[in-house]
Design a protein around this motif. Structure first.
Motif, PDB file in Angstrom:
ATOM      1  N   ALA A 119       0.845  -1.204   0.000  1.00 49.38           N
ATOM      2  CA  ALA A 119       0.000   0.000   0.000  1.00 49.38           C
ATOM      3  C   ALA A 119       0.881   1.255   0.000  1.00 49.38           C
ATOM      4  CB  ALA A 119      -0.927  -0.007   1.211  1.00 49.38           C
ATOM      5  N   ALA A 120       1.987   1.198   0.746  1.00 49.98           N
ATOM      6  CA  ALA A 120       2.927   2.332   0.772  1.00 49.98           C
ATOM      7  C   ALA A 120       3.482   2.585  -0.628  1.00 49.98           C
ATOM      8  CB  ALA A 120       4.067   2.060   1.754  1.00 49.98           C
ATOM      9  N   LEU A 121       3.847   1.513  -1.325  1.00 49.26           N
ATOM     10  CA  LEU A 121       4.355   1.658  -2.699  1.00 49.26           C
ATOM     11  C   LEU A 121       3.324   2.306  -3.604  1.00 49.26           C
ATOM     12  CD1 LEU A 121       6.169  -1.711  -3.532  1.00 49.26           C
ATOM     13  CD2 LEU A 121       7.226   0.532  -3.174  1.00 49.26           C
ATOM     14  N   GLY A 122       2.063   1.915  -3.424  1.00 54.15           N
ATOM     15  CA  GLY A 122       0.986   2.458  -4.252  1.00 54.15           C
ATOM     16  C   GLY A 122       0.800   3.949  -4.032  1.00 54.15           C
ATOM     17  N   GLU A 123       0.671   4.339  -2.772  1.00 60.86           N
ATOM     18  CA  GLU A 123       0.475   5.765  -2.459  1.00 60.86           C
ATOM     19  C   GLU A 123       1.696   6.587  -2.868  1.00 60.86           C
ATOM     20  OE1 GLU A 123      -1.737   7.904  -1.505  1.00 60.86           O
ATOM     21  OE2 GLU A 123      -3.393   6.555  -1.112  1.00 60.86           O
ATOM     22  N   GLY A 129       2.306  10.482  -2.597  1.00 60.36           N
ATOM     23  CA  GLY A 129       3.767  10.492  -2.528  1.00 60.36           C
ATOM     24  C   GLY A 129       4.454  11.143  -3.706  1.00 60.36           C
ATOM     25  N   ASP A 130       3.694  11.458  -4.764  1.00 63.05           N
ATOM     26  CA  ASP A 130       4.263  12.129  -5.944  1.00 63.05           C
ATOM     27  C   ASP A 130       5.500  11.421  -6.503  1.00 63.05           C
ATOM     28  OD1 ASP A 130       2.372  14.145  -6.004  1.00 63.05           O
ATOM     29  OD2 ASP A 130       3.484  15.404  -4.602  1.00 63.05           O
ATOM     30  N   ASN A 131       5.567  10.114  -6.292  1.00 63.78           N
ATOM     31  CA  ASN A 131       6.685   9.300  -6.793  1.00 63.78           C
ATOM     32  C   ASN A 131       8.055   9.817  -6.352  1.00 63.78           C
ATOM     33  OD1 ASN A 131       7.342   6.914  -8.088  1.00 63.78           O
ATOM     34  ND2 ASN A 131       7.793   7.937 -10.023  1.00 63.78           N
ATOM     35  N   GLU A 132       8.095  10.420  -5.162  1.00 61.15           N
ATOM     36  CA  GLU A 132       9.383  10.903  -4.644  1.00 61.15           C
ATOM     37  C   GLU A 132      10.190   9.755  -4.028  1.00 61.15           C
ATOM     38  OE1 GLU A 132      10.067  14.858  -3.531  1.00 61.15           O
ATOM     39  OE2 GLU A 132       7.943  15.256  -3.208  1.00 61.15           O
ATOM     40  N   SER A 133      11.471  10.002  -3.784  1.00 62.82           N
ATOM     41  CA  SER A 133      12.382   8.937  -3.334  1.00 62.82           C
ATOM     42  C   SER A 133      12.136   8.477  -1.904  1.00 62.82           C
ATOM     43  CB  SER A 133      13.826   9.425  -3.425  1.00 62.82           C
ATOM     44  OG  SER A 133      14.146   9.754  -4.738  1.00 62.82           O
ATOM     45  N   ASP A 134      11.672   9.401  -1.047  1.00 68.58           N
ATOM     46  CA  ASP A 134      11.570   9.109   0.384  1.00 68.58           C
ATOM     47  C   ASP A 134      10.154   9.402   0.883  1.00 68.58           C
ATOM     48  OD1 ASP A 134      14.453   8.712   0.457  1.00 68.58           O
ATOM     49  OD2 ASP A 134      14.647  10.888   0.415  1.00 68.58           O
ATOM     50  N   VAL A 135       9.379   8.337   1.092  1.00 68.71           N
ATOM     51  CA  VAL A 135       7.976   8.501   1.461  1.00 68.71           C
ATOM     52  C   VAL A 135       7.614   7.482   2.548  1.00 68.71           C
ATOM     53  CG1 VAL A 135       5.592   8.283   0.637  1.00 68.71           C
ATOM     54  CG2 VAL A 135       7.312   9.346  -0.840  1.00 68.71           C
ATOM     55  N   VAL A 136       6.934   7.948   3.593  1.00 69.22           N
ATOM     56  CA  VAL A 136       6.474   7.046   4.650  1.00 69.22           C
ATOM     57  C   VAL A 136       4.954   7.041   4.653  1.00 69.22           C
ATOM     58  CG1 VAL A 136       6.446   6.606   7.136  1.00 69.22           C
ATOM     59  CG2 VAL A 136       8.546   7.433   6.041  1.00 69.22           C
ATOM     60  N   PHE A 137       4.374   5.840   4.683  1.00 74.19           N
ATOM     61  CA  PHE A 137       2.917   5.689   4.664  1.00 74.19           C
ATOM     62  C   PHE A 137       2.473   5.087   5.991  1.00 74.19           C
ATOM     63  CE2 PHE A 137      -0.782   2.933   3.342  1.00 74.19           C
ATOM     64  CZ  PHE A 137      -1.679   3.964   3.127  1.00 74.19           C
ATOM     65  N   GLY A 146       2.254   0.380   8.493  1.00 70.78           N
ATOM     66  CA  GLY A 146       2.854   1.324   7.567  1.00 70.78           C
ATOM     67  C   GLY A 146       3.911   0.697   6.709  1.00 70.78           C
ATOM     68  N   GLY A 147       4.440   1.511   5.834  1.00 74.98           N
ATOM     69  CA  GLY A 147       5.504   1.081   4.949  1.00 74.98           C
ATOM     70  C   GLY A 147       6.407   2.274   4.686  1.00 74.98           C
ATOM     71  N   ILE A 148       7.688   2.002   4.480  1.00 78.57           N
ATOM     72  CA  ILE A 148       8.676   3.068   4.326  1.00 78.57           C
ATOM     73  C   ILE A 148       9.449   2.880   3.031  1.00 78.57           C
ATOM     74  CG2 ILE A 148      10.716   4.146   5.356  1.00 78.57           C
ATOM     75  CD1 ILE A 148       9.832   2.957   8.055  1.00 78.57           C
ATOM     76  N   VAL A 149       9.460   3.903   2.187  1.00 79.03           N
ATOM     77  CA  VAL A 149      10.302   3.912   0.988  1.00 79.03           C
ATOM     78  C   VAL A 149      11.365   4.989   1.202  1.00 79.03           C
ATOM     79  CG1 VAL A 149      10.400   4.345  -1.493  1.00 79.03           C
ATOM     80  CG2 VAL A 149       8.423   3.169  -0.515  1.00 79.03           C
ATOM     81  N   MET A 150      12.639   4.582   1.130  1.00 84.73           N
ATOM     82  CA  MET A 150      13.736   5.552   1.265  1.00 84.73           C
ATOM     83  C   MET A 150      14.742   5.275   0.157  1.00 84.73           C
ATOM     84  SD  MET A 150      13.272   7.658   3.973  1.00 84.73           S
ATOM     85  CE  MET A 150      14.900   8.342   4.226  1.00 84.73           C
ATOM     86  N   GLU A 151      15.297   6.314  -0.433  1.00 84.14           N
ATOM     87  CA  GLU A 151      16.251   6.167  -1.539  1.00 84.14           C
ATOM     88  C   GLU A 151      15.673   5.240  -2.615  1.00 84.14           C
ATOM     89  OE1 GLU A 151      19.635   7.627  -1.297  1.00 84.14           O
ATOM     90  OE2 GLU A 151      19.032   8.582   0.580  1.00 84.14           O
ATOM     91  N   ASP A 152      14.371   5.377  -2.849  1.00 84.40           N
ATOM     92  CA  ASP A 152      13.643   4.603  -3.871  1.00 84.40           C
ATOM     93  C   ASP A 152      13.490   3.122  -3.564  1.00 84.40           C
ATOM     94  OD1 ASP A 152      13.058   6.722  -5.716  1.00 84.40           O
ATOM     95  OD2 ASP A 152      15.172   6.725  -6.263  1.00 84.40           O
ATOM     96  N   ASP A 153      13.843   2.707  -2.357  1.00 87.84           N
ATOM     97  CA  ASP A 153      13.681   1.295  -1.987  1.00 87.84           C
ATOM     98  C   ASP A 153      12.724   1.140  -0.820  1.00 87.84           C
ATOM     99  OD1 ASP A 153      15.192  -0.388  -3.653  1.00 87.84           O
ATOM    100  OD2 ASP A 153      17.052   0.260  -2.687  1.00 87.84           O
TER     101      ASP A 153
END
Lengths: 322, 322
Positions: A119-123, A129-137, A146-153
């Protein structure tokens, strides 16, 4: 290659949602089936395979039209093996060879991750998240996850527990949590936590309040009721909401101080309270972050609702390209 | 290619440390020069260039023997541009074109990151981190800082603030911090924070204690004194250390709950208290983490001391290979 498709599956305890997307994230087809958890959940994967094959036939598509299938699932995921274990709402107690069965049944490459991460990847990709590199959901629902995307991972951690935002300790002397420790964010900011906070604070509240009256009458209440009464300026409900937003702001603040994502996204059922919730959390976030983080990390509401799961799941499949 | 070298530079306010390493992280040469911060720090980069060229000559090496040079620096780093701004202990108030000057002066590819991140890379690669994918490094020194490696990448955040562990709010009603907010970990667990906590708690402590006596006599005390007296079982000093380890354990616990790294490494001057400190922090960590994290995330002491910076800086250069 350019017009190849990706498929996303959001596996839940009551329904399995499917979608076929373009590589740009546009949903082209969407359907769902009921989750049959009988017989230790042994029907689930065969049902998924049948439904995929049926719909490919329906749309005149072939396995070869797809880069791959991505799925979000409850339980503990072994991403290398493509297996899931301990998904109790699916009756999956033992390890399930999901990847092997789905790849064999459909002829399409398959990958998976846990539902909160997906779900974090989707948002992050198509939502707030505007497809930015660092997003926390952060999902505020029956539980808090929740889910955490940092440095695109997507972050996983050594035992796959990264992103367990619900178990951040926000009050060392707080309520006991199902996880065995005390004062987890989930005990306060989940749908059940909010009602629990209302009950606790009502013992000390003296003034007039519809919310307190209902609690005193032993009525069944939901977190939605608490937020609705707060929006109607019920003073006690406002106090409860403020208490919840204080701890949400503290948790978000510390995520901000530690990770400095571009965006912290609030999703899940409780986030239906919308801007009323977001602005209060953002105020406490400001109090609990140092200036560079206050200025650079935004708090936003989720935008995709239930589609976050299928969109994020499909995005997993993009990594199967190489 | 296999026997190419990497160079690491650790730029500080008093000395600049240099090292030449193999690609496996073995230090082959090590030297340092004084940092000349006069004239707005304009001598610093030319001095670095001269020192590199002098030592290459000394060792009979050429620019071509190196994959690259990595450097850790105070201040705000623009990694794309290779510039540094706001490094006040270097007298660098305006943006410094460090990469451009060093590459031009040495003919070797150059890259940089901030000093806390670089130390984290070093401990993760050759120290307590065992080169695992997910490692968090916390420095307990004059301030509290840190660096985070997740999924094999250093995290930076949108404004470069990721890893600012010192500004996690551990006590919303706590001491005021230089950052403008209250109750930051740094106000409690830095070298100065520890003495501050001792002063505060001494007001309420009544029993016999050498530490309290010294404080009451107005003696100058250091965090080292507090830990030494605690190890000698001074009851008040033990209370102070317990208070500090409670908040350190809370912060580490929440980092664990959020990121689930394989290792949380405690470094910096305060960590000289060693196993005495580590075991107490680990006890509170256990209290503040949910079971899967308690079991999978370890708390360890840093192993590289002052070499973490040059080793981590050199590791940055490995990424210049491609």
């Amino acid at each position: 290659m350019a017009d190849k498709k990706i498929m996303g599956i959001d596996l839940g305890g009551t329904t399995v949602k499917f979608a076929i997307l373009t590589m740009n994230g546009e949903i082209q087809q969407k359907w769902s089936i009921q989750t049959n958890i009988l017989d230790e959940g042994t029907h689930i994967v065969p049902d998924i395979v049948d439904s995929i094959n049926h719909h490919l036939h329906l749309y005149g598509m072939k396995a070869n039209d797809f880069i791959g299938i991505g799925m979000g699932t409850p339980g503990s995921v072994d991403r290398q093996q493509g297996t899931v274990v301990g998904a109790y709402n699916l009756n999956w107690k033992t390890s399930q060879p999901v990847k092997e069965q789905i790849e064999k049944g459909t002829g399409i490459a398959f990958t998976l991750d846990n539902d909160a991460n997906v779900a974090a990847l989707g948002e992050r990709w198509q939502g707030a998240g505007d497809n930015e590199s660092d997003v926390v959901f952060i999902t505020l629902g029956t539980g808090v996850g929740g889910g955490i995307v940092m440095e695109d991972d997507l972050l996983h951690g050594i035992a796959g527990c990264a992103g367990e935002i619900g178990h951040i300790t926000v009050d060392p002397d707080g309520f006991e949590c199902t996880c065995g420790k005390k004062g987890c964010l989930e005990t306060i900011a989940s749908a059940t936590g909010i009602v629990r906070v209302a009950r606790q604070l009502s013992e000390e509240y003296a003034g007039p309040s519809v919310l307190k009256q209902r609690l005193d009458n032993g009525e069944e209440l939901t977190s939605k009721d608490v937020f609705e009464l707060a929006e109607e300026e019920d003073q006690f409900a406002l106090m409860v909401v403020d208490h919840i937003c204080f701890y949400l702001g503290l948790a978000c603040g510390n995520i901000g101080n530690l990770l400095n994502p571009s965006t912290l996204i609030l999703g899940g059922g409780v986030s239906a309270a919308g801007e009323f919730l977001r602005s209060k959390v953002a105020n406490y976030f400001k109090q609990f972050t140092f200036p560079q983080v206050t200025e650079s990390t935004k708090i936003k509401l989720a935008q995709l609702g239930n589609d976050a799961g299928i969109i994020g799941a499909a995005s997993l499949a993009l990594k199967l390209q190489n």
